[in-house]
Design a protein around this motif. Structure first.
Motif, short mmCIF file in Angstrom:
data_model
loop_
_atom_site.label_atom_id
_atom_site.label_comp_id
_atom_site.label_asym_id
_atom_site.label_seq_id
_atom_site.Cartn_x
_atom_site.Cartn_y
_atom_site.Cartn_z
N GLU A 114 93.31 35.65 112.23
CA GLU A 114 92.23 35.46 113.20
C GLU A 114 91.98 36.71 114.05
O GLU A 114 90.99 36.78 114.76
CB GLU A 114 92.52 34.25 114.08
CG GLU A 114 92.47 32.95 113.29
CD GLU A 114 92.61 31.70 114.13
OE1 GLU A 114 91.81 30.77 113.91
OE2 GLU A 114 93.50 31.66 115.00
N ALA A 115 92.87 37.69 113.95
CA ALA A 115 92.67 38.96 114.66
C ALA A 115 92.44 40.04 113.59
O ALA A 115 93.37 40.46 112.90
CB ALA A 115 93.88 39.29 115.52
N PHE A 116 91.20 40.46 113.46
CA PHE A 116 90.84 41.41 112.40
C PHE A 116 89.60 42.18 112.81
O PHE A 116 88.92 41.86 113.79
CB PHE A 116 90.58 40.66 111.08
CG PHE A 116 89.37 39.77 111.13
CD1 PHE A 116 88.13 40.23 110.73
CD2 PHE A 116 89.47 38.47 111.61
CE1 PHE A 116 87.01 39.42 110.80
CE2 PHE A 116 88.36 37.65 111.68
CZ PHE A 116 87.13 38.12 111.27
N ARG A 117 89.32 43.22 112.02
CA ARG A 117 88.10 44.01 112.19
C ARG A 117 87.55 44.26 110.79
O ARG A 117 88.30 44.58 109.87
CB ARG A 117 88.44 45.34 112.88
CG ARG A 117 87.26 46.27 113.05
CD ARG A 117 87.66 47.61 113.66
NE ARG A 117 88.37 48.42 112.65
CZ ARG A 117 89.62 48.86 112.78
NH1 ARG A 117 90.32 48.61 113.86
NH2 ARG A 117 90.19 49.57 111.83
N GLN A 118 86.25 44.09 110.64
CA GLN A 118 85.61 44.44 109.38
C GLN A 118 84.74 45.66 109.64
O GLN A 118 83.82 45.61 110.45
CB GLN A 118 84.79 43.28 108.81
CG GLN A 118 84.28 43.58 107.42
CD GLN A 118 83.47 42.45 106.81
OE1 GLN A 118 82.69 41.80 107.50
NE2 GLN A 118 83.64 42.23 105.52
N ASP A 119 85.05 46.75 108.94
CA ASP A 119 84.37 48.02 109.19
C ASP A 119 83.00 48.12 108.55
O ASP A 119 82.30 49.10 108.76
CB ASP A 119 85.26 49.17 108.71
CG ASP A 119 86.55 49.25 109.52
OD1 ASP A 119 86.53 48.94 110.72
OD2 ASP A 119 87.58 49.62 108.93
N GLY A 120 82.60 47.15 107.80
CA GLY A 120 81.30 47.12 107.15
C GLY A 120 81.34 46.05 106.08
O GLY A 120 82.41 45.65 105.65
N PRO A 121 80.19 45.59 105.66
CA PRO A 121 80.19 44.54 104.63
C PRO A 121 80.80 45.07 103.33
O PRO A 121 80.71 46.26 103.02
CB PRO A 121 78.71 44.20 104.46
CG PRO A 121 77.97 45.37 104.97
CD PRO A 121 78.84 46.00 106.03
N LYS A 122 81.43 44.20 102.60
CA LYS A 122 82.00 44.57 101.30
C LYS A 122 80.87 44.62 100.28
O LYS A 122 80.18 43.62 100.05
CB LYS A 122 83.06 43.55 100.88
CG LYS A 122 83.59 43.73 99.48
CD LYS A 122 84.27 45.07 99.29
CE LYS A 122 84.78 45.21 97.86
NZ LYS A 122 85.22 46.55 97.59
N LEU A 123 80.68 45.78 99.69
CA LEU A 123 79.66 45.95 98.66
C LEU A 123 80.24 45.61 97.30
O LEU A 123 81.45 45.78 97.07
CB LEU A 123 79.14 47.39 98.68
CG LEU A 123 78.51 47.84 100.01
CD1 LEU A 123 78.12 49.31 99.94
CD2 LEU A 123 77.32 46.97 100.35
N PRO A 124 79.42 45.13 96.38
CA PRO A 124 79.92 44.79 95.05
C PRO A 124 80.55 46.00 94.36
O PRO A 124 80.11 47.15 94.56
CB PRO A 124 78.66 44.34 94.30
CG PRO A 124 77.71 43.92 95.37
CD PRO A 124 78.00 44.81 96.54
N ASP A 125 81.58 45.75 93.55
CA ASP A 125 82.22 46.79 92.76
C ASP A 125 82.71 46.18 91.46
O ASP A 125 82.30 45.07 91.11
CB ASP A 125 83.34 47.49 93.55
CG ASP A 125 84.46 46.54 93.98
OD1 ASP A 125 84.66 45.48 93.35
OD2 ASP A 125 85.16 46.87 94.95
N HIS A 126 83.58 46.86 90.74
CA HIS A 126 84.04 46.37 89.44
C HIS A 126 84.86 45.09 89.53
O HIS A 126 84.98 44.36 88.57
CB HIS A 126 84.84 47.46 88.71
CG HIS A 126 86.14 47.77 89.38
ND1 HIS A 126 86.23 48.56 90.51
CD2 HIS A 126 87.39 47.36 89.10
CE1 HIS A 126 87.49 48.63 90.88
NE2 HIS A 126 88.22 47.91 90.05
N GLU A 127 85.43 44.79 90.70
CA GLU A 127 86.27 43.60 90.88
C GLU A 127 85.58 42.49 91.67
O GLU A 127 85.68 41.32 91.34
CB GLU A 127 87.58 43.98 91.59
CG GLU A 127 88.50 42.80 91.77
CD GLU A 127 89.76 43.13 92.57
OE1 GLU A 127 90.60 42.23 92.70
OE2 GLU A 127 89.90 44.26 93.07
N ILE A 128 84.87 42.86 92.72
CA ILE A 128 84.26 41.89 93.63
C ILE A 128 82.74 41.87 93.41
O ILE A 128 82.06 42.87 93.66
CB ILE A 128 84.57 42.23 95.11
CG1 ILE A 128 86.08 42.37 95.33
CG2 ILE A 128 83.95 41.19 96.04
CD1 ILE A 128 86.88 41.11 95.04
N ALA A 129 82.24 40.72 92.97
CA ALA A 129 80.80 40.57 92.73
C ALA A 129 80.06 40.33 94.04
O ALA A 129 78.98 40.88 94.26
CB ALA A 129 80.53 39.43 91.75
#
Length: 164
Positions: A114-129
Motif C-alpha cells: 500500500e506504500a508505493f510510487r509508480q513512475d509512469g504507466p507501464k507500456l506494453p512490451d514482450h512480456e506485458i500486453a
C-alpha cells in the motif's frame, strides 16, 4: 602421541555420499518459489493488474524468486519490471500458497503493498500486453479466478486458501 580422530569430521566417502544425495534430491524434488503482489491504491480503492502476452487473463504482478534473492527483493524487482512500481515500505505477507497449476512443488508468497510510487504507466512490451489500476468494484473481464480469490481474501474477509 597419537591424536584421537575428530568425531565431527566426515570421511571423504561419507562427504561425497552426502553431496551425491543432496544433488539427487535437488534434481528429484526441485521446488520453485514465486511471489505475487496486491498493489492497492487506497485513495482510489483500486488494484494494479497485468495481462501477460503469453497466458490469458488479468492477474496480479509477480514472478519467480531467483537464486540469491529474498521474497521481498524478488517482489520489488517484479513490480518494477511489470509495473514501473517502486515499493516504499515493507510489503505485508498475507499468505503462502501451493500452486498446483504449475507443478506440485510451486509455492507462492502473496504480499499486500500500500506504500508505493509508480513512475509512469507501464507500456506494453514482450512480456506485458496491458497493465493498469482497476477499482475493486470494476475489475476487468477476464480477471483470473486466483486473482479474484486473493482480492476476496484481503478485502472481503474470505479465509486464505492454501492453494493458489
Amino acid at each position: 602421541m597419537s591424536s584421537a580422530p575428530n568425531p565431527l569430521r566426515q570421511r571423504p566417502w561419507a562427504r561425497l555420499r552426502g553431496r551425491l544425495f543432496h544433488l539427487y534430491f535437488l534434481l528429484r524434488r526441485p521446488m520453485t518459489l514465486g511471489v505475487r503482489g496486491l498493489v492497492h491504491d487506497t485513495a482510489t480503492n483500486s488494484v494494479f493488474l497485468i495481462r501477460h502476452t503469453y497466458v490469458p487473463g488479468w492477474q496480479l504482478p509477480g514472478g519467480g524468486v531467483e537464486i540469491g534473492e529474498t521474497f521481498v527483493e524478488s517482489l520489488a524487482r517484479e513490480l518494477e519490471e511489470e509495473g514501473n512500481i517502486t515499493v516504499l515500505a515493507a510489503p505485508v505477507l498475507q499468505s503462502i500458497h501451493l500452486n498446483k497449476q504449475a507443478t506440485k512443488r510451486d509455492h507462492v508468497g502473496f504480499y499486500l503493498i500500500e506504500a508505493f510510487r509508480q513512475d509512469g504507466p507501464k507500456l506494453p512490451d514482450h512480456e506485458i500486453a496491458e497493465a493498469g489500476f482497476f477499482r475493486l468494484d470494476a475489475l476487468p473481464e477476464g480477471t483470473t479466478a486466483a486473482t479474484r480469490r486473493r482480492i476476496a481474501e484481503v478485502f472481503g474477509g474470505e479465509p486464505a486458501s492454501p492453494y493458489w
